[in-house]
Design an enzyme around this catalytic site. Sequence first.
Site, PDB file in Angstrom:
ATOM      1  N   ARG A   7      33.982  37.264  44.607  1.00 26.00           N
ATOM      2  CA  ARG A   7      33.845  35.944  45.228  1.00 26.00           C
ATOM      3  C   ARG A   7      33.004  36.005  46.496  1.00 26.00           C
ATOM      4  NH1 ARG A   7      38.998  33.873  46.913  1.00 26.00           N
ATOM      5  NH2 ARG A   7      39.538  36.050  47.024  1.00 26.00           N
ATOM      6  N   ASN A  25      39.293  32.913  42.129  1.00 25.13           N
ATOM      7  CA  ASN A  25      39.921  33.734  41.095  1.00 25.13           C
ATOM      8  C   ASN A  25      40.799  32.848  40.224  1.00 25.13           C
ATOM      9  OD1 ASN A  25      38.832  36.137  42.058  1.00 25.13           O
ATOM     10  ND2 ASN A  25      40.551  36.519  43.415  1.00 25.13           N
TER      11      ASN A  25
END
Length: 96
Positions: A7, A25
Amino acid sequence: MQGVYFRHSTRREAERLGVGGVARNLPDGSVEVIARGTPEGVANLREWLHRGPSGARVAAVAEFELPAEPPSTGHPSTGQLGEHQDGHSIRSFRVE
């Protein structure tokens, strides 16, 4: 995708490409990326997502078009997909 800073790395790459959006996520271990920017910037981010950051093992990238945002005039969204009136694209990616 856990443990490789996917990320964070995605955010940095998107910023470099001038693309906005979010990365999060998902419970199954994949990462959802929603990207908004020029068609070229979003396409470049898509290519990067297939590789990911160092240490990532990307098995698949699925791409989905998202409906256009409502115009700033307050009129309802036309529901168009892909390129927006301002020339930007918005896409959702699921990276496994």
